[in-house]
Design an enzyme around this catalytic site. Structure first.
Site, PDB file in Angstrom:
ATOM      1  N   HIS A  80      62.958  12.364  22.331  1.00 12.25           N
ATOM      2  CA  HIS A  80      63.726  11.127  22.171  1.00 12.25           C
ATOM      3  C   HIS A  80      63.623  10.235  23.399  1.00 12.25           C
ATOM      4  O   HIS A  80      63.652  10.717  24.531  1.00 12.25           O
ATOM      5  CB  HIS A  80      65.206  11.450  21.969  1.00 12.25           C
ATOM      6  CG  HIS A  80      65.534  12.072  20.656  1.00 12.25           C
ATOM      7  ND1 HIS A  80      65.277  11.446  19.461  1.00 12.25           N
ATOM      8  CD2 HIS A  80      66.115  13.260  20.341  1.00 12.25           C
ATOM      9  CE1 HIS A  80      65.692  12.227  18.471  1.00 12.25           C
ATOM     10  NE2 HIS A  80      66.197  13.338  18.974  1.00 12.25           N
ATOM     11  N   LYS A  83      75.678   9.795   8.694  1.00 13.06           N
ATOM     12  CA  LYS A  83      74.275   9.867   9.112  1.00 13.06           C
ATOM     13  C   LYS A  83      73.388  10.303   7.963  1.00 13.06           C
ATOM     14  O   LYS A  83      73.750  11.173   7.181  1.00 13.06           O
ATOM     15  CB  LYS A  83      74.139  10.857  10.272  1.00 13.06           C
ATOM     16  CG  LYS A  83      74.264  10.174  11.637  1.00 13.06           C
ATOM     17  CD  LYS A  83      73.872  11.107  12.754  1.00 13.06           C
ATOM     18  CE  LYS A  83      72.447  10.857  13.171  1.00 13.06           C
ATOM     19  NZ  LYS A  83      72.135  11.425  14.488  1.00 13.06           N
ATOM     20  N   CYS A 134      47.651  36.960   4.808  1.00 14.91           N
ATOM     21  CA  CYS A 134      47.462  37.549   6.134  1.00 14.91           C
ATOM     22  C   CYS A 134      48.652  38.354   6.618  1.00 14.91           C
ATOM     23  O   CYS A 134      48.611  38.924   7.700  1.00 14.91           O
ATOM     24  CB  CYS A 134      47.138  36.461   7.151  1.00 14.91           C
ATOM     25  SG  CYS A 134      48.578  35.473   7.616  1.00 14.91           S
ATOM     26  N   CYS A 148      45.030  34.145  10.444  1.00 16.01           N
ATOM     27  CA  CYS A 148      45.973  33.427   9.576  1.00 16.01           C
ATOM     28  C   CYS A 148      45.229  32.207   9.055  1.00 16.01           C
ATOM     29  O   CYS A 148      44.938  31.281   9.804  1.00 16.01           O
ATOM     30  CB  CYS A 148      47.207  33.027  10.373  1.00 16.01           C
ATOM     31  SG  CYS A 148      48.228  31.787   9.555  1.00 16.01           S
ATOM     32  N   ARG A 177      73.556  23.377  16.087  1.00 15.13           N
ATOM     33  CA  ARG A 177      73.835  22.567  17.269  1.00 15.13           C
ATOM     34  C   ARG A 177      75.113  23.093  17.916  1.00 15.13           C
ATOM     35  O   ARG A 177      76.068  23.434  17.222  1.00 15.13           O
ATOM     36  CB  ARG A 177      74.052  21.109  16.891  1.00 15.13           C
ATOM     37  CG  ARG A 177      72.947  20.496  16.029  1.00 15.13           C
ATOM     38  CD  ARG A 177      73.439  19.141  15.520  1.00 15.13           C
ATOM     39  NE  ARG A 177      72.539  18.508  14.574  1.00 15.13           N
ATOM     40  CZ  ARG A 177      72.544  18.725  13.259  1.00 15.13           C
ATOM     41  NH1 ARG A 177      73.358  19.625  12.731  1.00 15.13           N
ATOM     42  NH2 ARG A 177      71.722  18.067  12.475  1.00 15.13           N
ATOM     43  N   ILE A 227      61.846  16.217  18.168  1.00 15.53           N
ATOM     44  CA  ILE A 227      61.510  14.847  18.555  1.00 15.53           C
ATOM     45  C   ILE A 227      61.788  14.680  20.038  1.00 15.53           C
ATOM     46  O   ILE A 227      62.838  15.085  20.536  1.00 15.53           O
ATOM     47  CB  ILE A 227      62.311  13.829  17.724  1.00 15.53           C
ATOM     48  CG1 ILE A 227      61.888  13.944  16.260  1.00 15.53           C
ATOM     49  CG2 ILE A 227      62.091  12.405  18.237  1.00 15.53           C
ATOM     50  CD1 ILE A 227      62.725  13.140  15.309  1.00 15.53           C
TER      51      ILE A 227
END
Ligand SMILES: Cc1cc2nc3c(=O)[nH]c(=O)nc-3n(C[C@H](O)[C@H](O)[C@H](O)COP(=O)(O)OP(=O)(O)OC[C@H]3O[C@@H](n4cnc5c(N)ncnc54)[C@H](O)[C@@H]3O)c2cc1C
Ligand SMILES: Cc1cc2nc3c(=O)[nH]c(=O)nc-3n(C[C@H](O)[C@H](O)[C@H](O)COP(=O)(O)OP(=O)(O)OC[C@H]3O[C@@H](n4cnc5c(N)ncnc54)[C@H](O)[C@@H]3O)c2cc1C
Lengths: 429, 477
Positions: free
Chosen positions: B60, B260, B454, B412, B321, B58
């Site tokens: 941000h 969270k 593939c 692919c 992280r 993302i």
């Protein structure tokens, strides 16, 4: 569901060339090739088969062992030989096979956009046959946690690597699944010099013993762990072991291996069908069709393993022969009635195909109703119920076994009211 | 790369940046814009093999950062810098916007505070909306949503292309790319610092530490003990493209006392992502997935968007992280040792990377010890191959296929990657060295079949091409 996810639609409709065959068949596997053969023999217009691979033939191309062609050709040949025979027949009949040509999306109702080295093509045919087959679910779709290890493959990838590319795999394999395709994987592994140290199946012992373990012992000396699931992949960068769980006791242990083959757990290649807005059967996840293999969009038909994940190649080919007849009568102006009843199933049955029966319609391909069971039932009684009443009941002499299609004569359907309510199919032991 | 980086006669670089993730690549690119000899060094055989390859991708706005923090400022600035850079280089970005969805009264109560915080972070465009409006914009979320906060600027981006663009730009500006060199020790001396690596010593005047998960260890080599990295794993699930119509915007959780939640986001490849988890580990290389993690995600997903779970899962993965004991980034310069640390860039480095590079440049300039003379002969930014769904892809491009049939040869099928694109990566500034690297450059094998069709074909193409590149490399030596 029918929303096209392609944001670049307007540009995508830009084509180098327009093609206008009578019929376009998507997929040159057994179903598509046989359909094209039959259609090309009788239609004056062009029959075009689109195949995204470099070579036509579908899965049998890389399934290099005996077991193909029994019911449709009366032969017993290897996959590659079978693929070649079907290819030759289609070409001889006058069908055009375009390889390296992938139908990617729809430009309009019944109008396909195709990418090929010859350009971006727009194909507008009077009828479309979807024969795109089915694939095995890979690790992520089965949600098997653990390390991001190399050496975890589906049977499809394994056979591509070994038979088409002469590649190698490891030395010790665990094969997840113990159904027909799993044995095919064991054969391929053996061919590649890799020993199958264990097969696992979630199904229960007694039934599987009869079906799998004995041939396993006899033919390959392969131990089968029943009522077992794989709970973790261990090893970086290559797999070193799998953790397996006994479903009854919850006990876990690890099995050392450098290769894991994920077999079975099929899902139809339903992308084009869904993008067209064809109604899917929520149980097979393939297009919902009637006994004439029509989808709910006029002029769009389907055949082969995209409808029943999965049956053997000869059955797929015979679907192709049947769909050709129905496409022809559609081109001659015949239209189905709107009436029809939906077929549903009760556990342990997982799905039934076809899923719709309309009054006055022809019988399904081979006059068989195809069913998939999650449990082994020896010589079951097949029961059809409509409006809370048993309308048909038949004892069959063969077992319903997980991992292979359970086929039932379709004359059972003669007893239902094709203008009535939903019909439920169930198994009594 | 003009001369060998190690051995007798090896150059002494003006600056070596350790870590070719997004942060290090952005820094190397910025510094290579001046009259300096710059090297970008990484332990791995490719750029972007660390945290920068496995995140939620993302871009941000920084609306929810801690106001006044360095992170707040750099995410805010980075958002605009990377947005503009993406437009110039063709990094896929979609301006989809986000909605924080509140599921209980506590969360509803937190919305005004979040809105004020956004303003304090320089983002005034949020709006508090009621349940009805939430369902109008997100018709497929599960029952029970009570309200929400819109963040129209939140966008989705391709993290892989971002990393490749920045590193490619750095190399085209003249930076040396020193891959496969794990820095294992440092000797600081008057005239030059020597970095001891797994493939020989590298001499440099200045060192920038952008080693992500390894940044605290490098920092210790310079005699510090000021922060410690705890790898915080985030597991993610990617759903089939057929799920994409369910999710038009990023669905964010409202932070609350309970902790969270997870987010649901469309991806620029046309998939839908669910995650991430947050779990502290000790092993800095453990990017595996766990049973508990996947179960947690499924449980959250069932509540957030039950319909999503009907769709097939295309991939599961985990990113780590680089969390530290500090909530903010740790960016410090040590003029005496000619050393700069850019550490603790835990969960926003994709967005902030380019602003961080500017910040680093500023800190270096302030020391007065490094002369920063802008170059007037810089090449244009690279045009990156498009692997996003929002603009035309080669397989859809009739004119391009007519010019070169290789773009009409789909290899692919699930991701519609053509032989032409695979070929092109090997002629690129930074060619792939592994199948994984090829995946990140083209999407090959990232799709629903994961190689059923593939796998063998792509592997073969990779091996023949890679062999050709190696042979060519040897011929040049
Ligand atoms: C490992 C293994 C072993 C097997 N062993 C046996 C056996 O011994 N005997 C037996 O009878 N059966 C066997 N089978 C089953 C058999 O292979 C299948 O039943 C059969 O291939 C199904 O045929 P189909 O035409 O429906 O699909 P497929 O064979 O899957 O063909 C579908 C074709 O459609 C193409 N296609 C899909 N989408 C598109 C598109 N958008 N554009 C262009 N082309 C497209 C695909 O590339 C493919 O070639 C085995 C299967 C496997 C995987
Ligand atoms: C689950 C998850 C979700 C996230 N979502 C987002 C998001 O949506 N938006 C956003 O902006 N950010 C997000 N982030 C954060 C973002 O991914 C990181 O902040 C960013 O990638 C950090 O980049 P980096 O260059 O500092 O680190 P890395 O990409 O890890 O690069 C560090 C490099 O240093 C190298 N290295 C380490 N030690 C040594 C050594 N001793 N010698 C040589 N080389 C060494 C490594 O090989 C590595 O390549 C997320 C992170 C995670 C984990």
């Amino acid at each position: 569901m029918s929303t096209d996810t392609n944001a670049a639609d307007a540009d995508a409709a830009e084509a180098t060339r327009d093609l206008t065959p009578d019929v376009v068949v998507v997929g040159a596997g057994p179903a598509g090739l046989r359909a094209a053969t039959e259609l090309a023999r009788t239609l004056s217009g062009e029959v075009l088969v689109l195949e995204r691979e470099r070579e036509a033939g579908g899965i049998p191309r890389h399934s290099d062992h005996l077991g193909y062609g029994i019911r449709d050709l009366g032969r017993f040949v290897t996959g590659p030989t079978y693929a070649r025979m079907l290819r030759d027949k289609a070409t001889d009949a006058g069908a055009t096979i375009l390889t390296e040509a992938m139908a990617t999306d729809w430009a309009g109702p019944g109008e396909l956009m195709v990418t090929s080295p010859e350009g971006r093509l727009r194909v507008a045919a009077r009828a479309v046959v979807l024969a795109s087959g089915a694939r095995e679910r890979p690790r992520a779709a089965r949600q098997i946690p653990g390390d991001r290890a190399h050496g975890v493959l589906t049977t499809g990838t394994l056979q591509n690597v070994v038979h088409l590319k002469n590649g190698t795999v490891g030395k010790r394999a665990v094969v997840v699944g113990a159904e027909l395709v799993s044995w095919s994987a064991v054969l391929t592994l053996r061919h590649a010099g890799c020993r199958t140290v264990l097969m696992t199946t979630t199904h229960s012992q007694a039934e599987s013993y009869w079906l799998f373990q004995r041939p396993g012992r006899l033919a390959f000396k392969t131990p089968v762990a029943t009522r077992t699931r794989v709970t973790r992949i261990i090893g970086r960068p290559r797999v070193q072991a799998v953790e397996i769980e006994d479903l009854d006791t919850g006990d876990r242990r690890t099995v050392e291996c450098d290769t894991v083959i994920l077999t079975g757990d099929w899902i139809p290649d339903n992308e084009l069908a869904r993008a067209a807005g064809v109604t899917l059967d929520p149980r097979t996840l393939g297009p919902l069709v009637d006994t004439a293999l029509r989808t709910d969009l006029p002029g769009i038909f389907a055949a082969g393993n995209v409808l029943h994940p999965v049956d053997t190649a000869d059955i797929a080919a015979l679907d192709g022969a049947a769909v050709a007849r129905h496409v022809r009568s559609y081109l001659d102006g015949a239209r189905p009635t709107r009436d029809g009843v939906r077929l549903e199933v009760e556990a342990p049955l997982r799905w039934v195909a076809p899923g719709i029966v309309r009054p006055g319609d022809p019988a399904p391909p081979r006059r068989r109703l195809l069913l998939w069971t999650d449990e082994y039932v020896r010589a079951p009684r097949v029961v059809l119920e409509q409006g809370g009443r048993v309308v048909a009941r038949r004892r069959v002499l063969w077992p319903a076994a997980p991992g292979r299609v359970f086929r039932v004569p379709s004359d059972l359907l003669d007893r239902i009211d094709a203008r009535g309510g939903t019909v439920t199919v169930r198994l009594d032991s | 790369m003009t001369s060998a980086p190690t051995g007798p006669g090896a150059p002494t670089y003006d600056v070596v940046v350790i870590g070719a993730g997004i942060v290090g690549s952005a820094i190397a690119r910025t510094l290579a814009g001046y009259r300096l000899s710059v090297a970008l060094l990484d332990a791995r055989d490719d750029v972007g093999e660390g945290t920068s390859k496995a995140n939620t991708a993302i871009l941000h706005t920084g609306f929810d950062a801690k106001p006044g923090s360095l992170e707040s400022r750099l995410v805010h600035e980075g958002y605009h810098l990377l947005g503009d850079y993406a437009a110039a280089t063709g990094i896929p970005v979609e301006r989809v916007g986000a909605i924080l969805v509140a599921w209980d009264t506590e969360q509803v109560g937190n919305l005004p505070g979040l809105q004020e915080k956004a303003v304090a972070n320089g983002y005034p465009h949020t709006e508090i909306i009621g349940a009805r409006e939430v369902y109008r914009q997100l018709p497929h979320i599960g029952p029970g949503a009570l309200g929400g906060l819109t963040v129209p600027g939140e966008s989705i981006i391709c993290t892989w292309t971002t990393n490749f663009a920045l590193a490619t730009d750095a190399v085209r500006r003249g930076a040396a790319l020193l891959l496969g060199r794990r820095c294992t020790g440092v000797t600081v001396a008057e005239e030059a610092t020597v970095l001891h690596t797994s493939a020989g010593d590298v001499r440099t005047r200045w060192v920038v530490n952008a080693a992500g998960l390894g940044s605290d260890v490098i920092d210790q080599h310079f005699g510090f003990d000021r922060f410690h990295v705890t790898p915080r794993r985030g597991e993610l699930m990617v759903f089939d493209k057929q799920a994409r119509p369910l999710v038009e915007k990023i669905v964010l959780p409202v932070p609350s006392a309970v902790g969270k939640g997870v987010l649901i986001s469309p991806t620029v490849y046309g998939n839908v992502m669910l995650g991430p988890t947050a779990e502290d580990l000790t092993d800095r290389t453990d990017t595996g997935t766990s049973e508990a993690g996947l179960e947690f995600l499924l449980e959250k997903g069932r509540r957030l968007m039950p319909q999503l779970l009907q769709e097939e899962v295309t991939a599961t993965y985990a990113g780590l992280r680089a969390a530290t004991e500090f909530s903010d980034y740790v960016v410090e310069v040590d003029a005496e040792q000619r050393y700069l640390l850019a550490g603790g860039i835990r969960s926003t480095g994709l967005s902030s990377g380019m602003a961080l590079a500017e910040h680093v440049r500023g800190l270096l300039a302030e020391t007065g010890a490094l002369e920063l003379t802008p170059r007037d002969d810089l090449p244009d930014p690279p045009r990156m191959p498009n692997i996003g769904e929002a603009s035309l892809r080669p397989y859809q491009d009739a004119a391009r296929i007519a010019d070169d049939p290789a773009y009409g040869r789909i290899v692919c099928f699930c991701e519609r990657v053509t032989a032409g694109e695979i070929r092109d990566t090997f002629a690129g500034t930074i060619p792939p060295t592994t199948l994984e690297g090829l995946r990140r450059r083209t999407r090959a094998q990232n799709g629903r079949c994961q190689g059923f069709y593939c796998g063998a074909e792509v592997a073969e193409l990779f091996e023949t091409r890679a062999a050709a590149v190696t042979a060519e490399g040897q011929a040049h030596r």
